[in-house]
Design an enzyme around this catalytic site. Structure first.
Site, short mmCIF file in Angstrom:
data_model
loop_
_atom_site.label_atom_id
_atom_site.label_comp_id
_atom_site.label_asym_id
_atom_site.label_seq_id
_atom_site.Cartn_x
_atom_site.Cartn_y
_atom_site.Cartn_z
N CYS A 134 0.84 -1.21 0.00
CA CYS A 134 0.00 0.00 0.00
C CYS A 134 0.87 1.25 0.00
O CYS A 134 1.45 1.62 1.03
CB CYS A 134 -0.92 -0.02 1.23
SG CYS A 134 -1.90 1.49 1.39
N CYS A 137 -0.47 4.11 2.22
CA CYS A 137 -0.25 3.90 3.66
C CYS A 137 1.22 4.12 4.04
O CYS A 137 1.51 4.70 5.09
CB CYS A 137 -0.62 2.48 4.08
SG CYS A 137 -2.07 1.82 3.31
N ASP A 138 2.14 3.65 3.21
CA ASP A 138 3.53 3.57 3.65
C ASP A 138 4.51 4.45 2.88
O ASP A 138 5.67 4.58 3.28
CB ASP A 138 4.02 2.11 3.54
CG ASP A 138 3.20 1.17 4.41
OD1 ASP A 138 2.78 1.62 5.49
OD2 ASP A 138 2.97 0.03 4.01
#
Ligand code: NAP
Length: 308
Positions: A134, A137-138
């Site tokens: 992701c 997300c990261d």
């Protein structure tokens, strides 16, 4: 015990659209999900091809709009543990999690899919320590670092472009010599100086001590192995369907994607499938919401016929 007219499993775009249509049909509607509504929209930064939003809309914003819309027409939401099984008790569906059972006259299975794994040494070991599925997300953890993206589809190329916001260099590793992503995205990748495609390569292993430090790549044409130093690797090689809990009630293709007719009906009366979990040629937000709408209208028709 309450029996819902329809239990929708999955609050991604398919489930939320089904909720809007079921609510407008005055079906008592429960939408279950393990997470907040949005599904894969929540891990998508910008959606550029949803009709009517020419400037694009963030995945988060579209999720919110769909949730509010479904709630407006009466759909109820429940944050649940994963659904582990769906069974029939007479003509009532019993949707089971580890801690409870929910009953519905119909079920719309819109549970989506999960990221496919490379299944190479180091992948499981370094999840959260350099291995990610992701970018939204990261990605921010990789400011001024070097990362690799694996895959050649829309997700890999879009996420590689997104990662250039943070990383100083993005290697794009693909097992063939041609990408399958839509052409406009391929052009953007080609014109992006920070992205270096590494074609005809597969990842043999992900290496490091505490965090990812390098990848071992194999050139599929020559068999040659090379070591590529990276700080992280983002894997976008497609998805596996979340269809196991309904597998005894539906037909699937060899990969587990659910086969429906054009009404989103499965082989079990009253059980419909919608969105990415379904076998279909084009997996997009716009087709997910279309599936959801059709599934909800089919559930409505089924209930009208059943209950006169
Ligand atoms: P995808 O289209 O299935 O592409 C997966 C890619 O990973 C392919 O390039 C494939 O290689 C490669 N791959 C598969 N297994 C691999 C393995 N074991 N090792 C190395 N490479 C592997 O998946 P996706 O990009 O996640 O997209 C899924 C669906 O969502 C698609 O229908 C896509 O169009 C849609 N989507 C749309 C958008 C958009 O419209 N903006 C954005 C994201 C996703 P090969 O090419 O050799 O098969």
């Amino acid at each position: 015990m309450e029996i819902w007219d329809t239990v929708i499993v999955g609050a991604g775009p398919a489930g939320l659209a089904a909720g809007i249509y079921a609510g407008r049909s005055k079906l008592s509607t429960l939408i279950l999900d393990q997470m907040m509504p949005g599904g894969q929209l929540l891990i998508t930064e910008l959606i550029e091809n949803y009709p009517g939003f020419s400037e694009g809309i963030t995945g988060f914003e579209l999720s919110e709009k769909l949730r509010v819309h479904a709630e407006k027409f009466g759909a109820k939401f429940e944050n649940s543990q994963p659904v582990v099984d769906v069974a029939l008790d007479g003509d009532i569906f019993v949707v089971k999690t580890d801690s409870k059972e929910i009953r519905g006259k119909t079920v719309i299975w819109a549970a989506g899919s999960v990221a496919r794994k490379l299944n190479v040494p180091g992948e499981a070991e370094f999840v959260g320590r350099g291995v990610s599925y992701c970018a939204v997300c990261d990605g921010a953890f990789f400011k001024d670092k070097v990362v690799a993206v694996v895959g050649g589809g829309d997700s890999a190329l879009e996420e590689a472009l997104y990662l250039t916001k943070f990383a100083k260099k993005v290697y794009l590793i693909h097992r063939r010599d041609a990408f399958r992503a839509v052409k406009i995205i391929q052009e953007r990748v080609k014109n992006c100086e920070k992205i270096e495609p590494l074609l005809n390569r597969v990842v043999e292993s992900i290496n490091g001590t505490q965090f990812v430090e390098s990848l071992t790549l194999k050139n599929v044409k020559t068999g040659e192995l090379e070591d590529l130093p990276v700080d992280g690797v983002f894997i976008f090689i497609g998805n596996e369907p979340n269809s196991a809990p309904v597998r005894f009630l539906v037909d699937t293709d060899e990969r587990g994607f659910i086969i429906t007719d054009e009404n989103m009906a499965t082989k079990t009366k009253g059980l419909f499938a919608a969105g990415d979990v379904r076998k279909k040629p084009l997996k997009q937000v716009v087709t997910a919401v279309s599936d959801g709408a059709i599934a909800a209208m089919s559930a409505t028709k089924y209930l009208e016929e059943r209950e006169g």
